[in-house]
Scaffold this active site. Structure first.
Site, PDB file in Angstrom:
ATOM      1  N   CYS A 125      -2.655  -2.960   6.571  1.00  0.00           N
ATOM      2  CA  CYS A 125      -1.904  -3.811   5.609  1.00  0.00           C
ATOM      3  C   CYS A 125      -0.759  -4.806   6.043  1.00  0.00           C
ATOM      4  O   CYS A 125      -1.216  -5.906   5.090  1.00  0.00           O
ATOM      5  CB  CYS A 125      -2.572  -3.243   4.670  1.00  0.00           C
ATOM      6  SG  CYS A 125      -4.123  -2.704   5.140  1.00  0.00           S
TER       7      CYS A 125
ATOM      8  N   LYS B 202      -4.650  -5.876  -4.427  1.00  0.00           N
ATOM      9  CA  LYS B 202      -6.743  -6.545  -3.389  1.00  0.00           C
ATOM     10  C   LYS B 202      -7.413  -5.938  -3.148  1.00  0.00           C
ATOM     11  O   LYS B 202      -7.380  -4.234  -3.305  1.00  0.00           O
ATOM     12  CB  LYS B 202      -5.174  -6.644  -1.459  1.00  0.00           C
ATOM     13  CG  LYS B 202      -4.399  -5.418  -0.900  1.00  0.00           C
ATOM     14  CD  LYS B 202      -4.063  -5.688   0.036  1.00  0.00           C
ATOM     15  CE  LYS B 202      -3.490  -4.776   0.862  1.00  0.00           C
ATOM     16  NZ  LYS B 202      -4.609  -3.914   1.630  1.00  0.00           N
TER      17      LYS B 202
ATOM     18  N   ASP C 254       0.988  -0.971   0.419  1.00  0.00           N
ATOM     19  CA  ASP C 254       0.066  -0.056   0.140  1.00  0.00           C
ATOM     20  C   ASP C 254       0.867   1.198  -0.245  1.00  0.00           C
ATOM     21  O   ASP C 254       0.349   1.738   0.449  1.00  0.00           O
ATOM     22  CB  ASP C 254      -1.084   0.184   1.291  1.00  0.00           C
ATOM     23  CG  ASP C 254      -1.684  -1.401   0.910  1.00  0.00           C
ATOM     24  OD1 ASP C 254      -1.852  -1.698  -0.234  1.00  0.00           O
ATOM     25  OD2 ASP C 254      -2.546  -1.116   1.864  1.00  0.00           O
TER      26      ASP C 254
END
Length: 222
Positions: A152, A119, A21
Site C-alpha cells: 500500500c 480506503k 495503514d
C-alpha cells in the site's frame, strides 16, 4: 533538466506527511500477521522513525495524513477476494473489516488538524477524497511512510507521482515482512518516481525553518 534537490522539496514546497495503514491489523502482535507468527521487528523499528516524523511535522505545522484500510462486503469484489496466488499471503483472509479493532490506528491518536482518509484498495487515492484535500491545502510534496512498504505504501506513492506530486519515501518509517521487497521498493522509487531519505535527514531539514503556514483566507471572505 535536473531533478529538484531534497532540501528544496523539504524547505521550499508545501508538504504533508502520509502514514499508510499504520493499523492494529498490521502492526500489533494480535493482528493477522502477528497471529501468523511473522516477524514484527520491522514494525518496532518503523515506530521509532514515525514518532520522530510525526512529532516534527506537528511542531512545524506540516499536515499529517493517516490513511486507513477499511473493507466490507460493499467494497469487496470477486476479483479482490480471489487474489493473490501466494500461499503465505493473508490478503484474501478478510483483514481490516469495518467496525473491527484491526482497523484502528496503531499507537497514534490523530490530533486536531490531522487528516484521516479511509480506503479499500492498495492506493490511498483510489475512490477517496485524498487528492482533493491535498490540493485544497496547496500540497506539492508528500513524504510516505507506513505498511506494507511494497504494497500500500508503494502503490499510494506511485499513484501520487502520477497525480503530479513530488514524492519522498522514508524507508525507516516504513515496514514490510519481506526485506528483499523493502529494498526493491526503495530502488524502484529512487529510479522512477521520487526520492528516498530517512527520517533523520528529513527532520533535520525541517529544523530551523519557520513553521509551514496554511494559506490564509482573506478577511473580506470570512
Amino acid at each position: 533538466m535536473k531533478p529538484l534537490p531534497l532540501d528544496y522539496l523539504l524547505t521550499k514546497t508545501q508538504k504533508a506527511l502520509v502514514l499508510v495503514d499504520v493499523q492494529n491489523e498490521f502492526c500489533d502482535p494480535k493482528g493477522v500477521f502477528g497471529q501468523k507468527g511473522m516477524d514484527l521487528s520491522p514494525i518496532d523499528n518503523m515506530m521509532v522513525a514515525l514518532r520522530r516524523l510525526v512529532d516534527s511535522a506537528h511542531e512545524k505545522g506540516i499536515p499529517v495524513v493517516f490513511v486507513q484500510n477499511i473493507e466490507d462486503d460493499n467494497t469487496d469484489s470477486f476479483a479482490w477476494r480471489m487474489r493473490p496466488d501466494a500461499k503465505e499471503d493473508s490478503a484474501n483472509e478478510g483483514v481490516c473489516r469495518r467496525g473491527t479493532w484491526g482497523t484502528e490506528i496503531f499507537e497514534f491518536v490523530p490530533q486536531e488538524g490531522d487528516i484521516v482518509v479511509q480506503k479499500n484498495r492498495f492506493s490511498g487515492f483510489l475512490d477517496t477524497p485524498l487528492n482533493k484535500i491535498l490540493r485544497n491545502r496547496g500540497i506539492e510534496t508528500l513524504i510516505f511512510t507506513g505498511v506494507a512498504t511494497n504494497i500500500c505504501v508503494e502503490t499510494t506513492a506511485r499513484h501520487a507521482s502520477i497525480l503530479d506530486y513530488h514524492i519522498i519515501l522514508a524507508p525507516d518509517g516504513c515496514a514490510t515482512w519481506y526485506p528483499d521487497l523493502q529494498e526493491a521498493t526503495c530502488k524502484n522509487i529512487r529510479l522512477w518516481f521520487g526520492k528516498v531519505a530517512d527520517s533523520e535527514e528529513i527532520t533535520s531539514l525541517w529544523i530551523g525553518n519557520k513553521p509551514q503556514e496554511q494559506k490564509e483566507i482573506p478577511q473580506e471572505c470570512l
